[in-house]
Design an enzyme around this catalytic site. Structure first.
Site, short mmCIF file in Angstrom:
data_model
loop_
_atom_site.label_atom_id
_atom_site.label_comp_id
_atom_site.label_asym_id
_atom_site.label_seq_id
_atom_site.Cartn_x
_atom_site.Cartn_y
_atom_site.Cartn_z
N CYS A 188 -21.81 9.26 37.23
CA CYS A 188 -22.52 8.11 36.65
C CYS A 188 -21.98 6.79 37.19
CB CYS A 188 -22.43 8.15 35.13
SG CYS A 188 -20.79 8.46 34.51
N LYS A 212 -22.38 20.30 22.06
CA LYS A 212 -23.41 20.99 22.83
C LYS A 212 -23.22 20.69 24.31
CE LYS A 212 -27.44 19.94 24.37
NZ LYS A 212 -27.52 20.70 25.66
N GLU A 218 -31.20 5.22 39.53
CA GLU A 218 -30.05 6.11 39.72
C GLU A 218 -30.51 7.41 40.36
OE1 GLU A 218 -26.14 7.46 37.22
OE2 GLU A 218 -28.07 7.63 36.20
N GLU A 250 -22.55 6.82 26.78
CA GLU A 250 -22.09 6.57 28.16
C GLU A 250 -23.20 7.07 29.07
OE1 GLU A 250 -21.09 7.17 31.67
OE2 GLU A 250 -19.61 8.64 30.99
#
Length: 475
Positions: free
Chosen positions: A289, A181, A386, A255
């Site tokens: 990331c 997906k 983040e 991850e």
């Protein structure tokens, strides 16, 4: 400063369909439900195409197709599976210009990055894992490791085609079949990859691609006939996935987010470090990331380094992602832009000082200028959360021990950078950092032969390299 004439890449190479269905069992099929979503160009807000939203029943169709294909694919000799992976890699190379333009249109990243970074790495991953397909007995996971079955894979919007390659290439090499997906805002290169699967005559059902948002992803992750879940995305969603599959017997790799420290010591090559800092946080608009979003600079050179960094930021060009001169493209979505603004707007009230170069933002689309915060404390939100955008927090340190302590003072542990001329210091600092990847005198360097992954809230498991095979084998 040079004045650059526009150098736009042509959109004509991309053949966009007005509407896309689901790719199940080697065929394009219409969704069972009525759900449709539009995917837009973040640089202009132009609608690019309409994409199906897969329901739970659609996901079930895809998983059943993958389960049926598994009996054929897993029994195939590794050398035969390798041929398909090699073919995929070659066609990706042949169609790389088209795929790069499509990626920049749908994602907003500069064409230079999709052309020179993303696409070469995508092909390299398929080439690399094609080489492993008939050598799995020598990978260190037993003499005759077996595939797991059906892999349910959910990928993010920041590197759509590259994340697809990270997931699909090792899964297929090991003999698994896949239901993938893509992110709801960037489905187009995954749908183009479905066409590549048909182009190489991949057996039906080996790769299935279902589009949709969070509900589609949840249906895939929670499907009882999925044996392996691979997810790249936010820590928040990663936690939900870990909870939902706990006790199910499914193998999981996550991850997740990061808040990497880029540590610059006083003996570092200054100009080289500045380029590494820019690459670390402003590459792909900071939608990375492992972005070096916290700059830790030794106090004695902080003023000099910041002056050089600000000069360099003044030369970055923000604008049309399809212009080959563009350094900073568009933010991927209105929702992500709102998140970046929220965190950035918290910086000054908490006591940090904000700076951006003079920068004209286009009237249409989602844009945010490269931004630096100085006077940042470790308690500030911009230093802890983040941002996932072109925002750099600058902190200082005096001793190597203080640098390590500040670098590790985060719930994340995905990556870090060290800049110094002393090899012994690099090794000492790297051994103390709780980060899955530590770059020395460089940043954001990727290679399919090298494993990637994190600690703590950055997830678990490794992708890439020999280590990336383990997640797709019953060992």
């Amino acid at each position: 400063m040079f004045e650059y004439a526009p150098a736009p890449e042509s959109r004509d190479i991309v053949d966009l369909k007005p509407s896309y269905g689901l790719f199940i069992n080697g065929e394009w099929v219409e969704p069972l439900g009525e759900g449709r979503e539009k995917t837009v160009n973040p640089a202009s807000e132009e609608v690019l195409a309409e994409v199906a939203v897969a329901s739970e029943a659609d996901v079930d169709r895809a998983v059943q197709a993958a389960r049926k294909a598994f009996t054929v694919w897993s029994a195939m000799p590794g050398s035969e599976r390798a041929k398909y992976l090699f073919r995929i890699a070659r066609i990706i190379q042949e169609r790389s210009r088209e795929l790069a333009v499509l990626e920049s249109l749908d994602n907003g990243k500069p064409i230079r990055e999709s052309r020179d970074v993303d696409l070469p790495l995508v092909a390299a991953h398929f080439f690399y894992y094609a080489g492993w397909a008939d050598k799995l007995g020598y990978a260190g996971y037993g003499a005759d490791p077996r595939p797991l079955g059906v892999a349910g894979q959910v990928i993010p919007w920041n590197f759509p085609l590259l994340m697809l390659a990270w997931k699909i290439a090792p899964a297929l090499a090991c003999g698994n079949t896949v239901v993938l997906k893509p992110a709801e805002t960037t489905p187009l290169t995954a749908l183009a990859f479905a066409e590549i699967c048909r182009q190489v005559d991949l057996p039906p059902g080996v790769v299935n691609i279902v589009t949709g948002a969070g509900e589609t992803g949840a249906a895939l992750v929670n499907h009882p006939d999925v044996n392996k879940v691979a997810f790249t995305g936010s820590t928040e969603v990663g936690r939900q996935i870990a909870r939902s599959v706990a006790g199910s017997g499914k193998k999981v790799t996550l991850e997740l987010g990061g808040k990497a420290a880029n540590i610059v010591f006083e003996d570092a090559a200054l100009d080289q470090a500045v380029e590494g800092i820019v690459n670390g946080i402003f590459f792909n608009q900071g939608h990375v990331c492992c972005a070096g979003s916290r700059l830790l600079v030794q106090e004695s050179i902080a003023t000099e380094l910041l002056e050089a960094l600000k000069r360099r930021l003044g030369t970055l060009r923000l604008g049309d992602p399809l212009d080959k001169n563009t350094d900073i493209g568009a933010i991927n979505s209105a929702a992500q832009l709102a998140r970046i603004r929220e965190l950035s707007d918290a910086g000054e009230p908490e006591g940090a000082e904000r700076w951006s170069p003079a920068c004209l933002l286009p009237d249409k689309g989602f844009w945010f200028p490269p931004t630096i915060f100085t006077g940042v404390a470790q308690s500030h939100r911009i230093a802890r959360e983040e941002v996932f955008g072109p925002v750099l927090s600058v902190l200082t340190f005096r001793t190597p021990a203080e640098a390590v302590e500040k670098a590790n003072n985060t719930p994340f542990g995905l990556s870090a950078g060290v800049w110094t001329e002393k090899g012994s210091r690099i090794l000492w600092v790297a051994s103390k950092l709780r980060a899955g990847v530590v770059w020395a005198n460089t940043f954001n360097k990727f290679d399919p032969t090298s494993p990637f992954g994190g600690y703590k809230e950055s997830g678990y498991g490794r992708e890439g390299g020999r280590h990336g095979l383990e997640a797709y084998l019953d060992v």
